[in-house]
Structure formats: structure tokens, C-alpha cells
Design a protein around this motif. Structure first.
Motif, PDB file in Angstrom:
ATOM      1  N   LEU A   1     126.265  72.744 -23.040  1.00 36.97           N
ATOM      2  CA  LEU A   1     125.423  72.387 -21.448  1.00 36.97           C
ATOM      3  C   LEU A   1     124.990  70.708 -21.549  1.00 36.97           C
ATOM      4  O   LEU A   1     123.876  70.449 -22.843  1.00 36.97           O
TER       5      LEU A   1
ATOM      6  N   VAL B   1     120.445  75.741 -14.498  1.00 38.18           N
ATOM      7  CA  VAL B   1     120.410  75.382 -15.979  1.00 38.18           C
ATOM      8  C   VAL B   1     120.597  76.945 -16.377  1.00 38.18           C
ATOM      9  O   VAL B   1     121.446  77.327 -16.698  1.00 38.18           O
TER      10      VAL B   1
ATOM     11  N   LEU C   1     123.968  79.202 -18.364  1.00 34.60           N
ATOM     12  CA  LEU C   1     123.860  79.724 -19.158  1.00 34.60           C
ATOM     13  C   LEU C   1     124.278  81.205 -18.845  1.00 34.60           C
ATOM     14  O   LEU C   1     124.732  81.819 -20.527  1.00 34.60           O
TER      15      LEU C   1
ATOM     16  N   CYS D   1     122.026  72.848 -25.382  1.00 30.47           N
ATOM     17  CA  CYS D   1     121.397  71.535 -24.608  1.00 30.47           C
ATOM     18  C   CYS D   1     121.584  70.364 -25.128  1.00 30.47           C
ATOM     19  O   CYS D   1     120.965  69.818 -26.168  1.00 30.47           O
TER      20      CYS D   1
ATOM     21  N   GLY E   1     115.783  69.732 -21.477  1.00 31.99           N
ATOM     22  CA  GLY E   1     116.237  70.204 -22.700  1.00 31.99           C
ATOM     23  C   GLY E   1     115.296  71.839 -23.010  1.00 31.99           C
ATOM     24  O   GLY E   1     115.568  72.984 -23.633  1.00 31.99           O
TER      25      GLY E   1
ATOM     26  N   ALA F   1     115.585  74.352 -20.607  1.00 30.63           N
ATOM     27  CA  ALA F   1     117.941  75.202 -21.038  1.00 30.63           C
ATOM     28  C   ALA F   1     116.748  76.227 -21.864  1.00 30.63           C
ATOM     29  O   ALA F   1     117.365  77.399 -21.878  1.00 30.63           O
TER      30      ALA F   1
ATOM     31  N   VAL G   1     118.896  79.160 -27.468  1.00 32.97           N
ATOM     32  CA  VAL G   1     119.097  78.558 -26.522  1.00 32.97           C
ATOM     33  C   VAL G   1     118.375  77.578 -27.707  1.00 32.97           C
ATOM     34  O   VAL G   1     117.513  77.343 -27.724  1.00 32.97           O
TER      35      VAL G   1
ATOM     36  N   ARG H   1     117.976  73.205 -27.807  1.00 32.69           N
ATOM     37  CA  ARG H   1     117.728  71.909 -27.228  1.00 32.69           C
ATOM     38  C   ARG H   1     118.421  71.415 -28.472  1.00 32.69           C
ATOM     39  O   ARG H   1     118.035  71.005 -29.114  1.00 32.69           O
TER      40      ARG H   1
END
Length: 221
Positions: A5, A52, A56, A69, A75, A78, A89, A91
Motif C-alpha cells: 500500500l 485503508v 487491504l 504499508c 502505517g 494499516a 500487515v 508498516r
């Protein structure tokens, strides 16, 4: 497949090149959403939480096993969205922050964008607590850097960041808060380690995409 992302299209070729070096068999699925950063800067990161999460969720439906991300400002949003979705996920700056804590305790954070400062400082504090270490973080907003980035003056942007890094004193390590700043560290002699996020971030996310483990308690060394 690993979803990425982004809030700027400049990151796509950067992470494609890193993938070719670090994990050539890994398929990347790029989601470029510049409007997320624009809104997060104006209204705060939580203002884009739903969008966001939607991005995702789309990546998960398309077959992503994990996501990275690459925007430091959003971040944390996310990572929280990924936890709610059941999609791991990461960051991009988390592995860098963990490495900075090990190199500390005096950490200087350089950022081109003001909205990145607080999230990065909070992330370093989180990683310090996880590692059981005391750190002191000093943040520096690099004057004029973001304007150069937005105008497409990449060389001017990176030289401004590098010059700011050379001015840092009383730090054991310098953290470049945004992924776009990474090339400024190449060949830079600042007297202390200068950490950037793209390579360690992609490496950690690629390992997760190829395994069945989560990012919880992520090892970065």
C-alpha cells in the motif's frame, strides 16, 4: 503474493527492484492511493482508517497473504486494519525502528513531512518498550525537503535530506522516517549509522508472505 500500500507512485519501481534482489519469486501487488496521505495530513491518520481497511480487504480478496504499508504517516492505521481483517500487515518502518532501538539510546529522526514525525516517534517508543530499552528521540523536520519532493526535484530532495543528516549531533543513530528518503543514505558519511526503511521492511514482509507466521514479535536482525 505480497500487497504493498503506497501513497506515492514513486515507490513502485523502488520496491520492485528490492523484490528482484531480496525475493525474486515473490509476486507484488501494488496499491497506489495518494489521496490517503493528502487526507491524513489534513485530518489525521484515523480519518483514512476505513479507506485503508477497504484497500487491504481488496488485496486479501485478490490473494495477498500479507501486506506492507510504505507510508509512515498511515502505517499504524494499516497495521490496525490488517489485524481486524485477519491479514498480516507490516508498516515499512517497523524493522528500521527496531534496529534503531538496538543502536540507540540517542536516536535522531529526520522527516520531510511533519505528519510523519509523531507516528515515527511513537513507533520507536513502542519498539523500545518491546525491547526493554530506554531511548531518547529527537525529531528534525527537514526544511524545504517535501516541497522539492512534490515538485519532482528528486536530486534536490535527497541532497537536502543528506545535508540535514550531516548536521545531526549527539545521536548514536539517525532514522530516515520516510521510505522516499532512503537514497539519501547512500554514500553518506554522517559519523553514525543512517537507517532507512525500504529494504528491511520488504525483507521482513517477504518472509511473512512466504510463511505462516505473523508479524508479532518480528525479528529484524
Amino acid at each position: 503474493m505480497l500487497a504493498l500500500l503506497h501513497t506515492s507512485p514513486v515507490h513502485v519501481p523502488v520496491f520492485d527492484a528490492l523484490r528482484d534482489e531480496e525475493a525474486p519469486d515473490l509476486t507484488l501487488h501494488h496499491l497506489v492511493r495518494p489521496e490517503l496521505l493528502e487526507r491524513a495530513r489534513a485530518q489525521g491518520p484515523e480519518a483514512v482508517a476505513e479507506d485503508v481497511a477497504a484497500a487491504l480487504a481488496e488485496a486479501a480478496r485478490d490473494g495477498a497473504r500479507a501486506a506492507l504499508c510504505t507510508c509512515s504517516t498511515i502505517g499504524s492505521v494499516a497495521e490496525a486494519a490488517g489485524a481486524a481483517l485477519g491479514l498480516p500487515v507490516l508498516r515499512v518502518d517497523r524493522p528500521m525502528a527496531a534496529a534503531a532501538v538496538v543502536a540507540g539510546p540517542r536516536i535522531a529522526v529526520l522527516a520531510a513531512l511533519e505528519s510523519t514525525l509523531a507516528p515515527t516517534e511513537a513507533l520507536i517508543a513502542e519498539e523500545a518498550q518491546r525491547a526493554g530499552r530506554e531511548v531518547r528521540v529527537r525529531t528534525v523536520l527537514v526544511p524545504g525537503a517535501w516541497e522539492r519532493f512534490e515538485s519532482g526535484d528528486t536530486d534536490g530532495y535527497l541532497s537536502t535530506v543528506a545535508a540535514a543528516a550531516r548536521e545531526v549531533r549527539d545521536a548514536e543513530v539517525i532514522v530516515l522516517a520516510q521510505a522516499s528518503m532512503a537514497p539519501a543514505a547512500e554514500g553518506l558519511d554522517a559519523g553514525v549509522p543512517v537507517l532507512s526503511s525500504p529494504r528491511p521492511g520488504l525483507r521482513a514482509a517477504a518472509q511473512r508472505a512466504a510463511s505462516d507466521t505473523s508479524f508479532s514479535g518480528l525479528r529484524t536482525t
